[in-house]
Design an enzyme around this catalytic site. Structure first.
Site, PDB file in Angstrom:
ATOM      1  N   GLY A 222       2.963   8.749  -2.829  1.00 27.29           N
ATOM      2  CA  GLY A 222       3.636   9.875  -3.477  1.00 27.29           C
ATOM      3  C   GLY A 222       3.409  11.219  -2.823  1.00 27.29           C
ATOM      4  O   GLY A 222       3.731  12.241  -3.412  1.00 27.29           O
ATOM      5  N   GLU A 263      -1.496   4.578  -0.651  1.00 26.44           N
ATOM      6  CA  GLU A 263      -0.277   3.822  -0.335  1.00 26.44           C
ATOM      7  C   GLU A 263       0.863   4.773   0.050  1.00 26.44           C
ATOM      8  O   GLU A 263       1.854   4.876  -0.659  1.00 26.44           O
ATOM      9  CB  GLU A 263       0.151   2.995  -1.555  1.00 26.44           C
ATOM     10  CG  GLU A 263      -0.909   2.025  -2.039  1.00 26.44           C
ATOM     11  CD  GLU A 263      -0.651   1.538  -3.454  1.00 26.44           C
ATOM     12  OE1 GLU A 263      -1.399   0.655  -3.910  1.00 26.44           O
ATOM     13  OE2 GLU A 263       0.286   2.039  -4.109  1.00 26.44           O
ATOM     14  N   PRO A 264       0.733   5.469   1.151  1.00 29.29           N
ATOM     15  CA  PRO A 264       1.789   6.411   1.529  1.00 29.29           C
ATOM     16  C   PRO A 264       3.025   5.692   2.066  1.00 29.29           C
ATOM     17  O   PRO A 264       2.922   4.825   2.926  1.00 29.29           O
ATOM     18  CB  PRO A 264       1.134   7.238   2.642  1.00 29.29           C
ATOM     19  CG  PRO A 264       0.133   6.305   3.256  1.00 29.29           C
ATOM     20  CD  PRO A 264      -0.362   5.422   2.145  1.00 29.29           C
ATOM     21  N   GLY A 265       4.183   6.038   1.536  1.00 28.86           N
ATOM     22  CA  GLY A 265       5.439   5.488   2.044  1.00 28.86           C
ATOM     23  C   GLY A 265       6.211   6.585   2.750  1.00 28.86           C
ATOM     24  O   GLY A 265       6.237   6.693   3.977  1.00 28.86           O
ATOM     25  N   ARG A 302      20.294   8.605  -1.011  1.00 27.70           N
ATOM     26  CA  ARG A 302      19.392   9.558  -1.660  1.00 27.70           C
ATOM     27  C   ARG A 302      20.087  10.811  -2.216  1.00 27.70           C
ATOM     28  O   ARG A 302      19.751  11.240  -3.319  1.00 27.70           O
ATOM     29  CB  ARG A 302      18.245   9.940  -0.710  1.00 27.70           C
ATOM     30  CG  ARG A 302      17.402   8.715  -0.293  1.00 27.70           C
ATOM     31  CD  ARG A 302      16.140   9.086   0.450  1.00 27.70           C
ATOM     32  NE  ARG A 302      15.168   9.665  -0.438  1.00 27.70           N
ATOM     33  CZ  ARG A 302      14.948  10.945  -0.593  1.00 27.70           C
ATOM     34  NH1 ARG A 302      15.616  11.823   0.138  1.00 27.70           N
ATOM     35  NH2 ARG A 302      14.072  11.372  -1.450  1.00 27.70           N
ATOM     36  N   CYS A 332      34.767   4.885  -1.298  1.00 29.07           N
ATOM     37  CA  CYS A 332      35.713   5.195  -2.370  1.00 29.07           C
ATOM     38  C   CYS A 332      34.998   5.439  -3.686  1.00 29.07           C
ATOM     39  O   CYS A 332      35.028   4.619  -4.604  1.00 29.07           O
ATOM     40  CB  CYS A 332      36.733   4.074  -2.515  1.00 29.07           C
ATOM     41  SG  CYS A 332      38.142   4.371  -1.474  1.00 29.07           S
ATOM     42  N   TYR A 360      13.483   5.238   2.660  1.00 32.20           N
ATOM     43  CA  TYR A 360      14.489   4.925   1.634  1.00 32.20           C
ATOM     44  C   TYR A 360      15.902   5.259   2.108  1.00 32.20           C
ATOM     45  O   TYR A 360      16.744   5.669   1.329  1.00 32.20           O
ATOM     46  CB  TYR A 360      14.147   5.636   0.306  1.00 32.20           C
ATOM     47  CG  TYR A 360      12.702   5.438  -0.099  1.00 32.20           C
ATOM     48  CD1 TYR A 360      12.243   4.178  -0.480  1.00 32.20           C
ATOM     49  CD2 TYR A 360      11.773   6.477  -0.049  1.00 32.20           C
ATOM     50  CE1 TYR A 360      10.913   3.969  -0.812  1.00 32.20           C
ATOM     51  CE2 TYR A 360      10.440   6.280  -0.382  1.00 32.20           C
ATOM     52  CZ  TYR A 360      10.015   5.024  -0.759  1.00 32.20           C
ATOM     53  OH  TYR A 360       8.696   4.812  -1.085  1.00 32.20           O
TER      54      TYR A 360
HETATM   55  C1  LIG Z   1       6.879   3.249  -3.692  1.00 28.21           C
HETATM   56  C2  LIG Z   1       5.428   3.082  -3.846  1.00 28.21           C
HETATM   57  C3  LIG Z   1       4.563   3.822  -3.047  1.00 28.21           C
HETATM   58  C4  LIG Z   1       5.028   4.839  -2.035  1.00 28.21           C
HETATM   59  O1  LIG Z   1       5.574   5.960  -2.615  1.00 28.21           O
HETATM   60  P1  LIG Z   1       5.984   7.191  -1.645  1.00 28.21           P
HETATM   61  O2  LIG Z   1       6.532   8.199  -2.577  1.00 28.21           O
HETATM   62  O3  LIG Z   1       7.011   6.675  -0.699  1.00 28.21           O
HETATM   63  O4  LIG Z   1       4.746   7.618  -0.968  1.00 28.21           O
HETATM   64  C5  LIG Z   1       3.204   3.596  -3.186  1.00 28.21           C
HETATM   65  N1  LIG Z   1       2.727   2.697  -4.072  1.00 28.21           N
HETATM   66  C6  LIG Z   1       3.541   1.972  -4.866  1.00 28.21           C
HETATM   67  C7  LIG Z   1       2.956   0.994  -5.799  1.00 28.21           C
HETATM   68  C8  LIG Z   1       4.910   2.140  -4.788  1.00 28.21           C
HETATM   69  O5  LIG Z   1       5.704   1.425  -5.567  1.00 28.21           O
END
Ligand SMILES: *Cc1c(COP(=O)(O)O)cnc(C)c1O
Length: 402
Positions: A222, A263-265, A302, A332, A360
């Site tokens: 997050g 858990e960085p995405g 997004r 469309c 994403y």
């Molecule tokens: C999606 C998710 C993340 C990553 O979130 P980001 O906003 O992309 O950093 C981390 N942990 C869990 C469990 C998630 O579902």
């Protein structure tokens, strides 16, 4: 030093591979990873890239080569990570709303697992007792994150076991004598407020005292990245010092030390990504000038889904005078990337680039309107490499019974 790909390089890639095309800068991913690990180098911290942001196997391999671990949101992501050569002990499966059979599959793969419902926790305990250490995904009642859609910690959120069920959780754990190794929270995406993040951490530290077997606190992802100039972002340095302080305080009070997982995405891959599209039509109306492009929310959802802002630049006329354009897709449906946005003067055939398209983006792409999903190109050591070919007509029919 931060990195980004040049307009010339992006233009060359678009010429070679066609549009729309996703381009990823491996060096930027490396930079982001190091900027995180650097701040926690003196802590027992591990970083699990939340791979649902972008799962291309080449990206996973690159991130693995940096030393990262992987957080997965489905059993198929676990399998893709395994396919990419990532060992089971570097994979974490954080589940939500899944059937117990998927958890059994994850257990058989030997990966770390965070369980997010009382019923699955009970099933897991009944089946595996204390033979398989497992994590619990909790949901603190705090509102964090950019908006309701991407916030996961509040009371209306489906994610995690609410912490007011703590007595029931403990009853299940004791009944089956479970080995609870990890407590997990992920309070939402785009949390730029360190104090809010720390609220979740404090709650977790307090709850951990009830679980003598817990050795790791998983703080989720997050972290927010900037999408436009002057945008707020998570101050990782500030966050790191707040976390260190909180963990040191807990150690002084309880004598317990914890590993810290993240858990960085988005933080890892958002800024590495570019979606390049061609301008197909210009259309003047009394309200605005539309610039229609050969992509849409079928490729980058997004803006329409989250109201997200993506910077848009004209690669074909970078020095041109800016004018206001409403950049729209070719699907469309109302399909607006930007309304009345300043962009350097656009002509039909110009190449536009959408920034921050790594996380994403392709991952949420679909075949809506029976259009092909884009190609993906990764630039590493200055060299572009095609890492997913553009779909073809056969791909649209592949699973239809004909
Ligand atoms: C999606 C998710 C993340 C990553 O979130 P980001 O906003 O992309 O950093 C981390 N942990 C869990 C469990 C998630 O579902």
């Amino acid at each position: 030093m931060s990195t980004s790909l040049s307009s010339e390089q992006l233009t060359e890639i678009a010429r070679e591979y066609g549009t729309p095309v996703y381009v990823y800068d491996a060096e930027k991913i490396t930079f982001q990873y190091h900027s995180l690990t650097h701040e926690f180098h003196d802590q027992p911290a591990r970083f699990f890239y939340a791979c649902k942001a972008l799962t291309n196997v080449h990206i996973l391999k690159h991130i693995y080569s940096l030393g990262a671990s992987f957080d997965c949101s489905s059993i198929n992501e676990v399998k893709i990570a395994r396919y990419a050569g990532i060992p089971a002990d570097k994979i974490l499966y954080t589940s939500n709303s899944i059937s117990f059979s998927e958890i059994e599959e994850a257990q058989a793969e030997g990966v770390h697992i965070n369980i997010d419902s009382l019923s699955n926790l009970d099933k897991f305990g009944r089946k595996y007792k204390n033979t398989y250490p497992v994590g619990i995904r909790l949901r603190p009642n705090i509102m964090a994150g950019g908006n309701l859609n991407i916030s996961t910690g509040h009371d209306k959120s489906k994610f995690g076991i609410p912490i007011n069920k703590i007595d029931e959780i403990l009853a299940v754990v004791h009944k089956h004598k479970m080995d609870i190794a990890v407590l997990h929270i992920h309070t939402g995406s785009e949390i730029s407020d360190v104090d809010l993040y720390m609220k979740g951490v404090d709650i977790l530290l307090e709850l951990a005292e009830k679980f003598p077997t817990v050795h790791t606190l998983d703080l989720g992802g997050g972290f927010k990245v900037p999408y436009k100039d002057g945008d707020s972002h998570t101050d990782i340095s500030l966050l790191a010092s707040a976390i260190k302080k909180a963990f040191a305080k807990a150690k002084a009070q309880t004598g317990r030390e914890y590993n810290i997982w993240f858990e960085p995405g988005k933080f890892m891959v958002s800024e590495c990504g570019y979606l390049i599209a061609s301008v197909t039509v210009l259309k003047e109306t009394s309200a605005t000038t539309f610039a229609g492009v050969d992509t849409g929310f079928n490729h980058l959802i997004r803006p329409m889904f989250y109201g997200a802002y993506h910077r848009i630049e004209n690669l074909s006329n970078p020095q041109g005078e800016t004018r206001k354009y409403s950049v729209v897709g070719n699907v469309c449906e109302t399909d607006t990337f930007a309304w009345e946005r300043d962009v350097a003067e656009i002509k039909e055939g110009d190449l536009l680039v959408f920034r921050n398209a790594g996380a994403y983006g392709m991952e949420m792409a679909s075949n809506f309107n029976s259009r092909f999903r884009p190609a993906e190109v990764m630039v590493k050591d200055g060299q572009p490499q095609l890492i997913r070919r553009r779909e073809t007509f056969d791909d649209l029919l592949r699973n239809q019974i004909i």
